[in-house]
Every structure is written in C-alpha cells, then in structure tokens.
Design an enzyme around this catalytic site. Structure first.
Site, PDB file in Angstrom:
ATOM      1  N   GLY A 174      33.613  44.169  32.303  1.00 37.53           N
ATOM      2  CA  GLY A 174      33.915  43.038  31.411  1.00 37.53           C
ATOM      3  C   GLY A 174      32.637  42.475  30.810  1.00 37.53           C
ATOM      4  N   ASP A 176      31.649  47.705  39.251  1.00 39.26           N
ATOM      5  CA  ASP A 176      31.824  46.338  38.733  1.00 39.26           C
ATOM      6  C   ASP A 176      30.947  46.079  37.511  1.00 39.26           C
ATOM      7  OD1 ASP A 176      32.911  43.825  38.674  1.00 39.26           O
ATOM      8  OD2 ASP A 176      31.585  42.982  40.206  1.00 39.26           O
ATOM      9  N   ASN A 213      42.961  41.819  42.042  1.00 39.28           N
ATOM     10  CA  ASN A 213      42.972  42.057  40.592  1.00 39.28           C
ATOM     11  C   ASN A 213      44.355  41.822  39.967  1.00 39.28           C
ATOM     12  OD1 ASN A 213      40.529  44.774  40.759  1.00 39.28           O
ATOM     13  ND2 ASN A 213      40.198  42.620  40.313  1.00 39.28           N
TER      14      ASN A 213
HETATM   15  C1  IPE Z   1      35.952  44.382  42.734  1.00 36.94           C
HETATM   16  O1  IPE Z   1      35.513  43.820  41.547  1.00 36.94           O
HETATM   17  C2  IPE Z   1      37.167  45.230  42.479  1.00 36.94           C
HETATM   18  C3  IPE Z   1      36.940  46.450  41.723  1.00 36.94           C
HETATM   19  C4  IPE Z   1      35.791  46.901  41.323  1.00 36.94           C
HETATM   20  C5  IPE Z   1      38.116  47.225  41.440  1.00 36.94           C
HETATM   21  P1  IPE Z   1      35.973  42.364  41.100  1.00 36.94           P
HETATM   22  O2  IPE Z   1      35.275  42.076  39.828  1.00 36.94           O
HETATM   23  O3  IPE Z   1      37.440  42.263  41.091  1.00 36.94           O
HETATM   24  O4  IPE Z   1      35.415  41.471  42.303  1.00 36.94           O
HETATM   25  P2  IPE Z   1      34.994  39.946  42.360  1.00 36.94           P
HETATM   26  O5  IPE Z   1      36.151  39.153  41.821  1.00 36.94           O
HETATM   27  O6  IPE Z   1      33.770  39.780  41.504  1.00 36.94           O
HETATM   28  O7  IPE Z   1      34.690  39.673  43.791  1.00 36.94           O
HETATM   29  C1  IPE Z   2      35.282  46.153  37.251  1.00 37.25           C
HETATM   30  O1  IPE Z   2      34.815  45.454  36.162  1.00 37.25           O
HETATM   31  C2  IPE Z   2      36.596  46.828  36.982  1.00 37.25           C
HETATM   32  C3  IPE Z   2      37.746  46.234  37.680  1.00 37.25           C
HETATM   33  C4  IPE Z   2      37.698  45.260  38.537  1.00 37.25           C
HETATM   34  C5  IPE Z   2      39.052  46.802  37.387  1.00 37.25           C
HETATM   35  P1  IPE Z   2      35.253  43.962  35.907  1.00 37.25           P
HETATM   36  O2  IPE Z   2      36.491  43.945  35.068  1.00 37.25           O
HETATM   37  O3  IPE Z   2      35.374  43.208  37.188  1.00 37.25           O
HETATM   38  O4  IPE Z   2      34.028  43.422  35.054  1.00 37.25           O
HETATM   39  P2  IPE Z   2      33.302  42.013  35.203  1.00 37.25           P
HETATM   40  O5  IPE Z   2      32.973  41.813  36.642  1.00 37.25           O
HETATM   41  O6  IPE Z   2      34.271  40.986  34.696  1.00 37.25           O
HETATM   42  O7  IPE Z   2      32.097  42.129  34.344  1.00 37.25           O
HETATM   43 MG    MG Z   3      34.067  42.163  38.298  1.00 43.16          MG
END
Ligand code: IPE
Ligand code: IPE
Ligand code: MG
Length: 261
Positions: free
Chosen positions: A38, A35, A83
């Site tokens: 982004g 995680d 997601n």
């Molecule tokens: C969990 O991360 C899912 C993956 C890493 C694929 P998210 O970013 O989707 O989770 P939340 O929304 O913060 O709980």
């Molecule tokens: C994890 O990184 C990857 C996926 C969930 C696919 P994020 O996309 O959730 O990144 P943040 O949490 O927004 O920083």
């Molecule tokens: Mg995330």
C-alpha cells in the site's frame, strides 16, 4: 547512467552477492511477511491494488531465487485473519488477484514440482477462490522436493486454538491422555505439520512485528527486518537477506563454540 548500464550493474551486484553465498548453509525454510504494498503505491500516487500487483512480481523474484538455490520450503503471508477488517473493495480486489495469480502459476508449480500448501481458515475464503486453492493444493500434493506454503485467512492464535480443540476432543474421546500431550503431538495438529520450523523470517516495510504469523513455529527462527517495501524486495534484496542470515550464530540456548567452560 543509462538504462543499459543500470541493468549491467544490477547483474554485477547480483553475481557478486551470489558469489558470497555459502551454498552449504542456506536456510531450508524461509517465512516471509510481504508488507508495504500500500505504501509503495501511495508513494507513486497509485491505488493500493497497484502495489499488490507489483508485489506479485517481487514474489516471483523471491520464488525464482528459492528455486535456483534449491531452498525446499517457503511460507508466505498473503492474507491474515485481521486483513478481513480492510475495506470490502480492497478485499475483493485482493481475492481477485489471488485467483488470477493461482490460475497463471498453476502450470509453473507442475514444471518446478512445487507442492502448493495453503494454510489458514480456508473455508472463510470466497467460494470460487476456496475451490481453486483446494484444487491446486490437491493436484500438487504429491510433490516432495519443494513446498510453497501460502497463509490465507491465517492467524497464528486461531491455528493454536484449533489444535488445542482437536487435542481436547481426543482426550474427551479417550484416545489421548493429558500426559501424552507434548510438543510433537501438538504440532501434528498445526496446519504446518510436516514442515520444519522456519530458519529465517523476513519482514519488509520497516515494521518490526510478527502480526500473528506462525507464532509457535518461529520460536527459534532468525528474524530479518528491512525497510524495503515488498514490491521493491527483488533478487538482490533476497540475496542480501540470505547473506545476513549466514552471519548469524544460531545457538539454540547452548554456549558459543570456543568459549572456555
Ligand atoms: C501482515 O501485514 C499480513 C500480511 C502481510 C498478509 P499487515 O499490513 O496486515 O500487518 P499490520 O497490520 O501492519 O500488523
Ligand atoms: C501487504 O501490504 C499485503 C497484504 C497485507 C495483503 P499492505 O497492504 O499491508 O501494505 P501497507 O502496509 O499498507 O503499505
Ligand atoms: Mg501492511
């Protein structure tokens, strides 16, 4: 510090960390919630997809360490059921990246004898991705030393409901009686059937939640949370997580060793 010195000191740090590892008590199964991609990109004023791309480099580092240390099972959370609620453009880019990654890595799975095991509601994936995922899974299914399970369109509650429905069907058809339902029988219907429960679960980015990842399987897993964003979770970070794991005492409900009765 110039760049060369930086690289040198990183190597020394890595060697030191590796030297501290007890190779006899490594986790056999590591689960990872990757995680923070982004936020990593946002910190650099880059589009989110740049964070996902860098995240794949971090994944390679972790997979390399797992390979070098002979850790037999790794399960990574690549895309959750939830997601699907992200903007369509991000989903499209993520699916494209997955396709690109699998196409590139296919050969390495064979070289390293890695079984690629996708878990989740794979039928929800776009058809070309679904086809590729299934093909790579089929062509690597005979490897037994190492497994890389990748959770795609995965939701832990959905997985449990699917298992319950299958058991209910067996009961309805008369091949199973309710009192034969036990933990083993239930687990046979999970997509992770055959994998030991994770010993260690790592979540990056400072979030301290499970986000519907392997809720059944992690009942007794050691949890490791770090503020490091996933693209920055590289070799040394992986070793630090393993060292932290090795400091834990896993009691499984028993009394601590050495405590007088
Ligand atoms: C969990 O991360 C899912 C993956 C890493 C694929 P998210 O970013 O989707 O989770 P939340 O929304 O913060 O709980
Ligand atoms: C994890 O990184 C990857 C996926 C969930 C696919 P994020 O996309 O959730 O990144 P943040 O949490 O927004 O920083
Ligand atoms: Mg995330």
């Amino acid at each position: 510090m110039d760049e060369f010195q930086g690289i040198e000191s990183r190597h020394i740090a890595e060697d030191e960390l590796r030297g501290q590892l007890d190779l006899e008590s490594l986790p056999q199964h590591i689960a990872i919630i990757m995680d923070g991609n982004g936020r990593w990109a946002a910190q650099r004023s880059l589009p989110r997809i740049a964070g996902h791309k860098e995240g794949l480099r971090a994944l390679q580092d972790v997979l390399d360490i797992g390979y070098e240390l002979n850790i037999p099972y790794l399960t990574i959370y690549a895309f959750s059921q939830e997601n699907w609620n992200r903007p369509e453009t991000e989903i499209r880019l993520l699916m494209g990246l997955l396709e690109q990654y699998l196409t590139q890595e296919r050969q390495r799975f064979h070289e390293r004898h890695v079984r690629f095991l996708p878990i989740g509601r794979l039928e929800q994936l776009p058809s070309p991705v679904h086809t590729l995922v299934t093909e790579v899974a089929e062509e690597t299914c005979h490897y037994t030393t190492r497994t890389l399970a990748v959770a795609l369109s995965y939701g832990g509650r959905a997985e449990i409901i699917d298992a319950v429905q299958q058991l209910a069907l067996e009961v309805q058809m008369g091949s199973l009686s309710p009192d034969q339902i036990n933990e083993d029988r239930f687990e046979q219907h999970l997509t992770t059937w055959g994998l030991p429960d994770p010993d260690l679960l790592i979540r990056t980015s400072g979030e301290t939640r499970i986000s519907n990842f392997l809720p059944w399987q992690i009942a007794y897993t050691e949890l490791y949370f770090t503020r490091t964003l996933w693209p920055d979770f590289r070799r040394c970070e992986t070793l630090l997580a393993l060292l932290d794991y090795q400091k834990r005492e896993r009691r499984f409900g028993r009394v601590t060793q050495g405590v007088p009765s």
